[in-house]
Enzyme design. Sequence first.
Site, PDB file in Angstrom:
ATOM      1  N   SER A   4       0.846  -1.180   0.000  1.00 41.60           N
ATOM      2  CA  SER A   4       0.000   0.000   0.000  1.00 41.60           C
ATOM      3  C   SER A   4       0.890   1.241   0.000  1.00 41.60           C
ATOM      4  CB  SER A   4      -0.982  -0.044   1.176  1.00 41.60           C
ATOM      5  OG  SER A   4      -2.018   0.882   0.998  1.00 41.60           O
ATOM      6  N   ASP A  57      -8.891  -4.314  -5.939  1.00 41.90           N
ATOM      7  CA  ASP A  57      -8.461  -3.363  -4.912  1.00 41.90           C
ATOM      8  C   ASP A  57      -9.150  -2.013  -5.110  1.00 41.90           C
ATOM      9  OD1 ASP A  57      -7.108  -1.677  -3.146  1.00 41.90           O
ATOM     10  OD2 ASP A  57      -5.172  -2.633  -3.515  1.00 41.90           O
ATOM     11  N   HIS A  69      -7.611  -5.194  -1.457  1.00 40.80           N
ATOM     12  CA  HIS A  69      -6.472  -4.518  -0.836  1.00 40.80           C
ATOM     13  C   HIS A  69      -5.934  -5.418   0.271  1.00 40.80           C
ATOM     14  CE1 HIS A  69      -4.114  -0.896  -0.289  1.00 40.80           C
ATOM     15  NE2 HIS A  69      -4.236  -1.045   1.019  1.00 40.80           N
TER      16      HIS A  69
END
Length: 180
Positions: free
Chosen positions: A38, A122, A154
């Site tokens: 991320s 995601d 995600h």
Amino acid sequence: LDNAEKREDSVKDIGALLDWIAEQPGLDPARVSVYGQSYGGYMSLAVMTHYSDRLAGGVARYGISNWISFLQNTEAYRRDNRRAEYGDERDPAMRAIFEQISPLNNVARITKPMLVMQGANDPRVPQSESDQVVRELRANGIDTSYVLFADEGHGFLKKENNDLRREVETVFLRRLFGAQ
């Protein structure tokens, strides 16, 4: 301390860490890689653009590769909060900073192998962020492995996918560091 125009200050912190590693008698500065997911995936990509010559390689899991496309394509419910922290790409001054610091715009400076992983569903960091950086890395002849999990978002929450992720990372890192 790294919001908006200060974004790359955190990247410089990793440079200072690499300096420290090089000074440690028990550490091998030639055997260092970066890994992140991320925002940490962005950090891996950004650190690779700045310090590729000092790293063996890097792993980026669903990382931001271009601040402008990320902010335009992240889910709408997150966009205003992300702009408040990262900066607003609609502001010309901030847009110019994003153009300068986005890893995708500096990808030619990456010279070491990369492993990129992404969930196809995601909503936070869209697949397009990984697709575009992988495309450019490969176009530049960089050894780039890409794993796309069709049934993840995600993070890799399904056990079989998470197990596979660990296996892929292990193979990549063993190859990177010459382990048997």
